[in-house]
Design a protein around this motif. Sequence first.
Motif, PDB file in Angstrom:
ATOM      1  N   PHE A   1      -7.055  -6.705  -0.840  1.00  0.00           N
ATOM      2  CA  PHE A   1      -5.710  -6.929  -0.315  1.00  0.00           C
ATOM      3  C   PHE A   1      -5.814  -7.934   0.823  1.00  0.00           C
ATOM      4  O   PHE A   1      -6.888  -8.477   1.092  1.00  0.00           O
ATOM      5  CB  PHE A   1      -5.046  -5.617   0.151  1.00  0.00           C
ATOM      6  N   LYS A   2      -4.715  -8.178   1.482  1.00  0.00           N
ATOM      7  CA  LYS A   2      -4.657  -9.180   2.535  1.00  0.00           C
ATOM      8  C   LYS A   2      -4.513  -8.509   3.899  1.00  0.00           C
ATOM      9  O   LYS A   2      -3.859  -7.474   4.026  1.00  0.00           O
ATOM     10  CB  LYS A   2      -3.464 -10.105   2.286  1.00  0.00           C
ATOM     11  N   VAL A   3      -5.123  -9.110   4.911  1.00  0.00           N
ATOM     12  CA  VAL A   3      -4.883  -8.704   6.292  1.00  0.00           C
ATOM     13  C   VAL A   3      -4.044  -9.790   6.946  1.00  0.00           C
ATOM     14  O   VAL A   3      -4.438 -10.957   6.976  1.00  0.00           O
ATOM     15  CB  VAL A   3      -6.197  -8.497   7.067  1.00  0.00           C
ATOM     16  N   ALA A   4      -2.877  -9.421   7.455  1.00  0.00           N
ATOM     17  CA  ALA A   4      -1.974 -10.378   8.091  1.00  0.00           C
ATOM     18  C   ALA A   4      -1.774 -10.007   9.553  1.00  0.00           C
ATOM     19  O   ALA A   4      -1.943  -8.844   9.942  1.00  0.00           O
ATOM     20  CB  ALA A   4      -0.628 -10.395   7.377  1.00  0.00           C
TER      21      ALA A   4
ATOM     22  N   ASP B   1       3.450 -10.040   6.483  1.00  0.00           N
ATOM     23  CA  ASP B   1       3.250  -8.738   7.111  1.00  0.00           C
ATOM     24  C   ASP B   1       4.419  -7.790   6.829  1.00  0.00           C
ATOM     25  O   ASP B   1       4.579  -6.779   7.490  1.00  0.00           O
ATOM     26  CB  ASP B   1       3.014  -8.868   8.618  1.00  0.00           C
ATOM     27  N   VAL B   2       5.223  -8.138   5.834  1.00  0.00           N
ATOM     28  CA  VAL B   2       6.284  -7.271   5.307  1.00  0.00           C
ATOM     29  C   VAL B   2       7.264  -6.843   6.411  1.00  0.00           C
ATOM     30  O   VAL B   2       7.372  -5.656   6.742  1.00  0.00           O
ATOM     31  CB  VAL B   2       5.719  -6.050   4.563  1.00  0.00           C
TER      32      VAL B   2
ATOM     33  N   VAL C   1      -2.469  -6.066  10.065  1.00  0.00           N
ATOM     34  CA  VAL C   1      -1.577  -5.498   9.047  1.00  0.00           C
ATOM     35  C   VAL C   1      -2.232  -5.587   7.675  1.00  0.00           C
ATOM     36  O   VAL C   1      -2.548  -6.684   7.201  1.00  0.00           O
ATOM     37  CB  VAL C   1      -0.215  -6.229   9.027  1.00  0.00           C
ATOM     38  N   LEU C   2      -2.443  -4.435   7.060  1.00  0.00           N
ATOM     39  CA  LEU C   2      -2.947  -4.392   5.698  1.00  0.00           C
ATOM     40  C   LEU C   2      -1.749  -4.594   4.778  1.00  0.00           C
ATOM     41  O   LEU C   2      -0.855  -3.742   4.709  1.00  0.00           O
ATOM     42  CB  LEU C   2      -3.611  -3.050   5.398  1.00  0.00           C
ATOM     43  N   THR C   3      -1.700  -5.743   4.103  1.00  0.00           N
ATOM     44  CA  THR C   3      -0.561  -6.081   3.258  1.00  0.00           C
ATOM     45  C   THR C   3      -0.911  -5.825   1.800  1.00  0.00           C
ATOM     46  O   THR C   3      -1.870  -6.388   1.274  1.00  0.00           O
ATOM     47  CB  THR C   3      -0.161  -7.550   3.449  1.00  0.00           C
TER      48      THR C   3
ATOM     49  N   LEU D   1       5.814  -3.868  -2.448  1.00  0.00           N
ATOM     50  CA  LEU D   1       5.354  -4.690  -1.335  1.00  0.00           C
ATOM     51  C   LEU D   1       5.284  -3.777  -0.127  1.00  0.00           C
ATOM     52  O   LEU D   1       6.286  -3.148   0.227  1.00  0.00           O
ATOM     53  CB  LEU D   1       6.321  -5.842  -1.091  1.00  0.00           C
ATOM     54  N   ALA D   2       4.098  -3.671   0.488  1.00  0.00           N
ATOM     55  CA  ALA D   2       3.943  -2.687   1.557  1.00  0.00           C
ATOM     56  C   ALA D   2       3.009  -3.202   2.648  1.00  0.00           C
ATOM     57  O   ALA D   2       2.161  -4.065   2.413  1.00  0.00           O
ATOM     58  CB  ALA D   2       3.405  -1.370   0.991  1.00  0.00           C
ATOM     59  N   ALA D   3       3.202  -2.645   3.843  1.00  0.00           N
ATOM     60  CA  ALA D   3       2.358  -3.010   4.975  1.00  0.00           C
ATOM     61  C   ALA D   3       1.936  -1.756   5.716  1.00  0.00           C
ATOM     62  O   ALA D   3       2.729  -0.817   5.886  1.00  0.00           O
ATOM     63  CB  ALA D   3       3.113  -3.942   5.923  1.00  0.00           C
TER      64      ALA D   3
END
Length: 444
Positions: free
Chosen positions: A406-409, A231-232, A413-415, A373-375
């Motif tokens: 992308f990933k959701v953490a 989640d950065v 959180v959109l990672t 790398l962003a959240a």
Amino acid sequence: MRTEGDINLSPERRRWQDANLSEAALDVLEEDSRYFVHQSMSTPCLNVITNAEGIYLEDMDGRKYMDFHGNSVHQVGYKNKYVIDAMKAQLDEMPFLPRRFTNPIAIRLAKKLAELAPGDLNKVLFTPGGTSAIGMALKLARRATGRFKTISTWDSFHGAGLDAISVGGEGVFRNGIGPLLPGTEHMMPYNSYRCFIGDADGMRSLDYLAYMLEREGDVGAIIMEPIRSTDVQIPPKAYFKRLRELCDRHGVLLILDEIPTAFGRTGTMFVHEHYDIVPDIVVIGKGFGGGVFPIAGIIAREGLDIAQDISLGHYTHEKSSVGCAAALATIEYIERNGLLEHAVRMEGVMERRLTAMKERHEAIGDIRVKGMLAAIELVTDRVTKEKAVEEAEKVLYLCMERGLSFKVASGNVLTLVPPLIASQEELEWAMDTIEDAIIDIFCK
């Protein structure tokens, strides 16, 4: 609590599959589900991918997805010709190396890592995967200090092996497993501002760590990610400066897990370079193999070469000639194509765009960017920081429909983990797509 990733058994996922996948694709997914052991976040799977090239995935129905997830392995993109050519040449020359022997390509890779890493980080050991690299680091710390206790943080992820989940802090890997590795103590992450109001820089959590070190007295190592990739979470430099001081004061080794973030992701070859410290052991993996070959390892300080009488790893593919060729080619490609400098430039682009998005949309509670790398943290209330969990999942699948993965953490959180080869135009398109999806989900 969701920490590591999106959920693979949610109704939202099933709705997306029914609306977007062909019967043929659904049949393949059913067959996959029949033969593979089911586990959270994995099987049952989301889709059937038939090609991966550059920054794109392509499914069996012919749809292409810009991949800003990639399990953090795709710094140089998929099917990178420079990496694959190096592997092919090594396959023709020597495809496998039995233990007891060495080979020139492994030595070249080890030498390159020693040259890149700061200070006296110049002793390496390779292994096929990140989890086993964590295990080697833990064993080396025990041998070097004579102590078996470790301190890591809750919500952290360091791999899926039993030793790795013991120092890890995510329930989806630990819950219901039974007794874990003894002596694996945990503390709150630096960003636990809900525990310590006004502690934006995490120093109060380090006060607690200092208390733990005084009270325990027999801690051998502290292990954490310098930037938590899921989640950065990005601690300030002062946090790691003090952490290094605490380790030195108590004779504790500092192990930094850079498996998902090393090799250019944050604009430097290693993440800890941002903090002007030298850890005792750095753990590397994922993108190390160029998105092709599974290879990981540790880089340790010179004085830690003290375990000659035991086997820290001794894995079958420890000095894989093909794996070492892939890793060396990956590093060379990053250097020769200026990808570190590109990541720094793209950090500015992403930070500017995401800051403007946050100003426009109350649903964005926070944005965090380092390199590529962003959240984007989605909330239902900026004051209470209430997580917009259902909405975040809907944003994910709407973006998937439009060609962005992308990933959701942590549930909300959109990672964003774009390949380092992604252009500014591609990044701009991705952020436009995310903003449009946020508008569609939150404003209509």
